[in-house]
Write a protein that holds these residues in place. Sequence first.
Motif, PDB file in Angstrom:
ATOM      1  N   GLY A 252       0.768  -1.376   0.052  1.00 28.28           N
ATOM      2  CA  GLY A 252       0.115   0.011   0.159  1.00 28.28           C
ATOM      3  C   GLY A 252       0.755   1.210   0.087  1.00 28.28           C
ATOM      4  O   GLY A 252       0.105   2.405  -0.062  1.00 28.28           O
ATOM      5  N   ASP A 253       2.101   1.182   0.052  1.00 28.57           N
ATOM      6  CA  ASP A 253       3.028   2.338  -0.102  1.00 28.57           C
ATOM      7  C   ASP A 253       2.716   3.083  -1.222  1.00 28.57           C
ATOM      8  O   ASP A 253       2.817   2.716  -2.380  1.00 28.57           O
ATOM      9  CB  ASP A 253       4.508   2.024   0.416  1.00 28.57           C
TER      10      ASP A 253
ATOM     11  N   THR B 247       0.762  -0.119  -6.169  1.00 30.46           N
ATOM     12  CA  THR B 247      -0.153   0.849  -5.699  1.00 30.46           C
ATOM     13  C   THR B 247      -0.627   1.896  -6.599  1.00 30.46           C
ATOM     14  O   THR B 247      -2.055   1.994  -6.818  1.00 30.46           O
ATOM     15  CB  THR B 247       0.313   1.358  -4.405  1.00 30.46           C
ATOM     16  N   GLN B 248       0.483   2.202  -7.351  1.00 29.90           N
ATOM     17  CA  GLN B 248       0.191   3.255  -8.441  1.00 29.90           C
ATOM     18  C   GLN B 248      -0.741   2.962  -9.505  1.00 29.90           C
ATOM     19  O   GLN B 248      -1.522   3.258 -10.258  1.00 29.90           O
ATOM     20  CB  GLN B 248       1.359   4.010  -9.043  1.00 29.90           C
ATOM     21  N   ALA B 249      -0.312   1.461 -10.025  1.00 31.77           N
ATOM     22  CA  ALA B 249      -1.097   0.744 -10.906  1.00 31.77           C
ATOM     23  C   ALA B 249      -2.630   0.670 -10.705  1.00 31.77           C
ATOM     24  O   ALA B 249      -3.261   0.788 -11.504  1.00 31.77           O
ATOM     25  CB  ALA B 249      -0.407  -0.509 -11.393  1.00 31.77           C
ATOM     26  N   ARG B 250      -2.466   0.056  -9.431  1.00 35.80           N
ATOM     27  CA  ARG B 250      -4.124  -0.008  -8.911  1.00 35.80           C
ATOM     28  C   ARG B 250      -5.066   1.157  -9.006  1.00 35.80           C
ATOM     29  O   ARG B 250      -5.998   1.373  -9.428  1.00 35.80           O
ATOM     30  CB  ARG B 250      -4.229  -0.671  -7.599  1.00 35.80           C
ATOM     31  N   ALA B 251      -4.570   2.422  -8.750  1.00 37.86           N
ATOM     32  CA  ALA B 251      -4.995   3.658  -8.632  1.00 37.86           C
ATOM     33  C   ALA B 251      -5.436   4.117 -10.188  1.00 37.86           C
ATOM     34  O   ALA B 251      -6.409   4.602 -10.363  1.00 37.86           O
ATOM     35  CB  ALA B 251      -4.274   4.674  -7.693  1.00 37.86           C
ATOM     36  N   ALA B 252      -4.361   3.739 -10.819  1.00 38.48           N
ATOM     37  CA  ALA B 252      -4.409   4.312 -12.190  1.00 38.48           C
ATOM     38  C   ALA B 252      -5.517   3.658 -13.050  1.00 38.48           C
ATOM     39  O   ALA B 252      -6.098   4.193 -14.042  1.00 38.48           O
ATOM     40  CB  ALA B 252      -3.053   4.301 -12.891  1.00 38.48           C
TER      41      ALA B 252
END
Length: 264
Positions: free
Chosen positions: A83-84, A90-95
């Motif tokens: 989750g950092d 983390t960034q790929a999941r958000a994008a």
Amino acid sequence: MTAPTRQVVVHRDADEVARATAARLATALATAQSARGEASVVLTGGGTGIAVLAALAASPDRDALDWGTIEVWWGDERFLPAGDPERNETQARAALLDAVPLDPARVHPMEPAGGTFADDADAAAAAYAEELAAAALPEDGASASKVPAFDVLLLGLGPDAHVASLFPGLPGVRETERTVVGVHGSPKPPPTRVSLTLPAIRAAREVWCVVAGESKAHAVARALGGTPETEAPAAGVSARERVRWLLDEAAASQLPAGVRAAQA
């Protein structure tokens, strides 16, 4: 094995690189699904890599894909807690990834720090290598390299010509047997990472180096100009079928003489 074809495509700017690459990716994955009923992609981090995912999330092309049959892997990861915000996962999941109906069993993040292997990045790398080997199929022709024949493997490029987390001068770029390594003493923070090696990268059907910005122009020139891979790891990138360099005009501003580029 025949040598892969190389294609260099130059787009106007970073935004166009992201949008065009997202469209290419959707087409490539849909083509693989049509041919085999499933597809696989290896994601990269960095500003341009994440911008590609965000562009796909915003595109109508995303709805043409059967996300439940797509295998998602990572080319490298920052060895940080789950989750950092600096983790590529983390960034790929958000994008993109949290916005599409993926099968969780087909999403393969690298282990975080503080997880199953505590602070042991080498053990995390070995576990990822085992996961890759378990997914490799003889019919891929990938069994010898112990990784799946990924349909598309995305890479960014650092100003020092590093790809994934393979940095000039560090042991990982010289690895010829292992498919995943722990990286220690990275010159780019954080210092500890997990990365695919060049042998694993070369097992992909297609490798796409997606690069934008004037700060990357010299690295592009070194990668395409014959610099030894120990000094410019990107020079060691290859694939089973095709290597695509998808650049903006700034990143392409120092292309070596003799490198043919198509203007998009």
